[in-house]
Design a protein around this motif. Structure first.
Motif, PDB file in Angstrom:
ATOM      1  N   GLU A 224     -28.461 -56.268  11.282  1.00  0.00           N
ATOM      2  CA  GLU A 224     -29.340 -55.224  10.770  1.00  0.00           C
ATOM      3  C   GLU A 224     -30.813 -55.521  11.011  1.00  0.00           C
ATOM      4  O   GLU A 224     -31.622 -54.610  11.188  1.00  0.00           O
ATOM      5  CB  GLU A 224     -29.093 -55.031   9.264  1.00  0.00           C
ATOM      6  CG  GLU A 224     -27.703 -54.483   8.947  1.00  0.00           C
ATOM      7  CD  GLU A 224     -27.475 -54.329   7.448  1.00  0.00           C
ATOM      8  OE1 GLU A 224     -28.392 -54.697   6.673  1.00  0.00           O
ATOM      9  OE2 GLU A 224     -26.398 -53.843   7.058  1.00  0.00           O
ATOM     10  N   ASP A 227     -31.744 -54.468  14.438  1.00  0.00           N
ATOM     11  CA  ASP A 227     -31.860 -53.008  14.456  1.00  0.00           C
ATOM     12  C   ASP A 227     -33.192 -52.544  13.886  1.00  0.00           C
ATOM     13  O   ASP A 227     -33.832 -51.627  14.419  1.00  0.00           O
ATOM     14  CB  ASP A 227     -30.708 -52.398  13.638  1.00  0.00           C
ATOM     15  CG  ASP A 227     -29.881 -51.445  14.478  1.00  0.00           C
ATOM     16  OD1 ASP A 227     -30.066 -51.405  15.709  1.00  0.00           O
ATOM     17  OD2 ASP A 227     -29.040 -50.737  13.897  1.00  0.00           O
ATOM     18  N   GLN A 247     -23.977 -63.041  12.575  1.00  0.00           N
ATOM     19  CA  GLN A 247     -22.716 -62.545  13.113  1.00  0.00           C
ATOM     20  C   GLN A 247     -21.703 -63.644  13.441  1.00  0.00           C
ATOM     21  O   GLN A 247     -20.550 -63.357  13.745  1.00  0.00           O
ATOM     22  CB  GLN A 247     -22.976 -61.735  14.392  1.00  0.00           C
ATOM     23  CG  GLN A 247     -23.986 -60.608  14.228  1.00  0.00           C
ATOM     24  CD  GLN A 247     -23.494 -59.536  13.276  1.00  0.00           C
ATOM     25  OE1 GLN A 247     -22.432 -58.964  13.466  1.00  0.00           O
ATOM     26  NE2 GLN A 247     -24.271 -59.296  12.227  1.00  0.00           N
ATOM     27  N   ASN A 255     -21.451 -56.786  15.048  1.00  0.00           N
ATOM     28  CA  ASN A 255     -22.213 -55.554  14.875  1.00  0.00           C
ATOM     29  C   ASN A 255     -23.388 -55.545  15.841  1.00  0.00           C
ATOM     30  O   ASN A 255     -24.329 -56.330  15.699  1.00  0.00           O
ATOM     31  CB  ASN A 255     -22.717 -55.435  13.430  1.00  0.00           C
ATOM     32  CG  ASN A 255     -21.578 -55.290  12.450  1.00  0.00           C
ATOM     33  OD1 ASN A 255     -20.641 -54.540  12.699  1.00  0.00           O
ATOM     34  ND2 ASN A 255     -21.642 -56.007  11.337  1.00  0.00           N
ATOM     35  N   GLY A 256     -23.329 -54.666  16.831  1.00  0.00           N
ATOM     36  CA  GLY A 256     -24.402 -54.562  17.807  1.00  0.00           C
ATOM     37  C   GLY A 256     -25.468 -53.578  17.350  1.00  0.00           C
ATOM     38  O   GLY A 256     -25.303 -52.876  16.354  1.00  0.00           O
ATOM     39  N   PRO A 257     -26.582 -53.512  18.081  1.00  0.00           N
ATOM     40  CA  PRO A 257     -27.696 -52.644  17.667  1.00  0.00           C
ATOM     41  C   PRO A 257     -27.406 -51.167  17.891  1.00  0.00           C
ATOM     42  O   PRO A 257     -26.917 -50.780  18.953  1.00  0.00           O
ATOM     43  CB  PRO A 257     -28.847 -53.114  18.570  1.00  0.00           C
ATOM     44  CG  PRO A 257     -28.178 -53.681  19.767  1.00  0.00           C
ATOM     45  CD  PRO A 257     -26.893 -54.286  19.294  1.00  0.00           C
ATOM     46  N   SER A 258     -27.714 -50.375  16.899  1.00  0.00           N
ATOM     47  CA  SER A 258     -27.568 -48.928  17.052  1.00  0.00           C
ATOM     48  C   SER A 258     -28.863 -48.283  17.532  1.00  0.00           C
ATOM     49  O   SER A 258     -28.858 -47.154  18.027  1.00  0.00           O
ATOM     50  CB  SER A 258     -27.137 -48.289  15.720  1.00  0.00           C
ATOM     51  OG  SER A 258     -28.094 -48.548  14.704  1.00  0.00           O
ATOM     52  N   ASN A 259     -29.982 -49.005  17.412  1.00  0.00           N
ATOM     53  CA  ASN A 259     -31.282 -48.472  17.833  1.00  0.00           C
ATOM     54  C   ASN A 259     -31.651 -48.865  19.258  1.00  0.00           C
ATOM     55  O   ASN A 259     -32.818 -48.905  19.610  1.00  0.00           O
ATOM     56  CB  ASN A 259     -32.386 -48.966  16.883  1.00  0.00           C
ATOM     57  CG  ASN A 259     -32.356 -48.257  15.546  1.00  0.00           C
ATOM     58  OD1 ASN A 259     -31.889 -47.122  15.452  1.00  0.00           O
ATOM     59  ND2 ASN A 259     -32.851 -48.913  14.512  1.00  0.00           N
ATOM     60  N   TYR A 260     -30.658 -49.160  20.091  1.00  0.00           N
ATOM     61  CA  TYR A 260     -30.957 -49.690  21.420  1.00  0.00           C
ATOM     62  C   TYR A 260     -31.705 -48.703  22.320  1.00  0.00           C
ATOM     63  O   TYR A 260     -32.373 -49.105  23.275  1.00  0.00           O
ATOM     64  CB  TYR A 260     -29.681 -50.179  22.104  1.00  0.00           C
ATOM     65  CG  TYR A 260     -28.808 -49.096  22.678  1.00  0.00           C
ATOM     66  CD1 TYR A 260     -28.907 -48.731  24.015  1.00  0.00           C
ATOM     67  CD2 TYR A 260     -27.881 -48.423  21.891  1.00  0.00           C
ATOM     68  CE1 TYR A 260     -28.120 -47.729  24.540  1.00  0.00           C
ATOM     69  CE2 TYR A 260     -27.089 -47.424  22.401  1.00  0.00           C
ATOM     70  CZ  TYR A 260     -27.201 -47.070  23.727  1.00  0.00           C
ATOM     71  OH  TYR A 260     -26.412 -46.073  24.240  1.00  0.00           O
ATOM     72  N   SER A 262     -34.308 -47.331  21.747  1.00  0.00           N
ATOM     73  CA  SER A 262     -35.727 -47.643  21.643  1.00  0.00           C
ATOM     74  C   SER A 262     -36.200 -48.445  22.858  1.00  0.00           C
ATOM     75  O   SER A 262     -37.366 -48.376  23.241  1.00  0.00           O
ATOM     76  CB  SER A 262     -36.010 -48.436  20.367  1.00  0.00           C
ATOM     77  OG  SER A 262     -37.367 -48.758  20.243  1.00  0.00           O
TER      78      SER A 262
END
Length: 338
Positions: A224, A227, A247, A255-260, A262
């Protein structure tokens, strides 16, 4: 006899005490061209968790039944016709979690303990320091005036990253767990600000401290916090992926970044780094950091615990956050062999 901590099972999630077994085995006789090193200190690093997994990585996994891989430093106490080393030399390398090491010297390097104490050579002047140095300078490509955000900022790597960035004229904000660590970052290491991820909203903290955005984010934790950093990038920002300690003990998928996206919007780059890629330049980096230490610009802190029998309890501190700076295990016996 040599006490050795051997890997006996591959952990799922956080390793427990049954992941390793402490054995006592005879020290073999030296062959021609070998030396016997008595280990004084062992380096404990988050990367050790990944080395236990039977997966493809930048380094082969530790095999079941092998001594647990770890960096170490110790003194040569026996020599059998070695061309380079003599009794009394202090060597650092991949000695593993054990009290003694028989080696032909490959992968070990001599250090001068008149310039710095042994623990410093497995901390700021060792692998963590080299990781910080090359990660922020070569991968992060910092320049004066950059806004630099560092996660895991009170740890062995993060604490050096922030200090190097300050030396290079950057504004540096650290993310750490707890008020004491955040105070340490600002008051002792000279960070411009700190965010307590345990007691603050990280996204809000980043927005407050990095009002114009982030030029370089040095990531030691993933998840998180990565992110949140992605959401505040400036144009042409650089993200250094050094680790993802949040992790490492997951029992399901990472859990990978959801805001990638950007990265696309800001024409930013995200690059992984492994310190071994820069081995040929270690000496130059150590000279620079040693100079900064002598000038009082770079501080080194080791959190030292004692006894190979306490390896597991000490290792856990990497993930509970119950440490500050470089985590080190002292294993020297009172009466050396030889």
């Amino acid at each position: 006899m040599n006490k050795q901590m051997k890997l006996v099972k591959r952990p799922v999630g956080m390793p427990d005490a049954n992941t390793w077994a402490l054995e006592e085995n005879p020290i073999p006789e030296l062959k021609d061209g070998e030396v016997l090193i008595q280990t004084h200190y062992i380096s404990l690093d988050p990367a050790m968790r990944g080395w236990m997994n039977d997966v493809k990585s930048y380094i082969p996994p530790v095999q079941i039944g092998d001594v647990m891989r770890a960096g170490s430093i110790g003194e040569v106490i026996k020599v059998n016709n070695h061309p380079k080393y003599k009794v009394g030399d202090v060597l650092t390398g991949w000695g593993g979690v054990q009290q003694y090491n028989v080696t032909n010297g490959e992968g070990f390097y001599p250090v001068d303990t008149s310039l710095a104490p042994m623990p410093t050579y497995i901390g700021t002047l060792g692998m963590p320091g080299m990781t910080a140095y090359f990660g922020i300078l070569e991968v992060g490509k910092i320049k004066e005036g950059d806004v630099v955000l560092v996660s895991g900022a009170a740890g062995a790597v993060g604490s050096v990253v922030g200090q190097v960035a300050k030396i290079k004229g950057c504004k540096v904000i650290g993310i750490a767990g707890g008020a004491e660590k955040c105070k340490y970052l600002v008051e002792e290491l000279g960070y411009d600000g700190a965010i307590d991820y345990k007691n603050e909203n990280v996204s809000k903290g980043i927005k407050e401290h990095c009002q114009k955005g982030i030029d370089v984010y040095f990531d030691n934790v993933g998840g998180e916090i990565l992110d949140a950093a992605l959401a505040r990038l400036r144009m042409h920002a650089r993200i250094v992926i050094c680790g993802a300690i949040s992790q490492y003990n997951n029992t399901d998928k990472i859990n990978g970044p959801s805001n990638y996206l950007s990265l696309l919007v800001n024409r930013a780059t995200m690059q992984g780094m492994v310190v071994m890629d820069y081995a040929k330049d270690y000496r130059e980096a150590a000279m620079n950091m040693g100079m900064w230490m002598a000038q009082g610009k770079l501080k080194s802190k080791e959190d030292i615990y004692v006894g190979i029998e306490n390896f597991h309890d000490t290792f856990k501190r990497l993930f509970t956050g119950e440490k500050k700076g470089k985590l080190v295990l002292k294993v020297l016996e009172e009466a050396p062999v030889g």
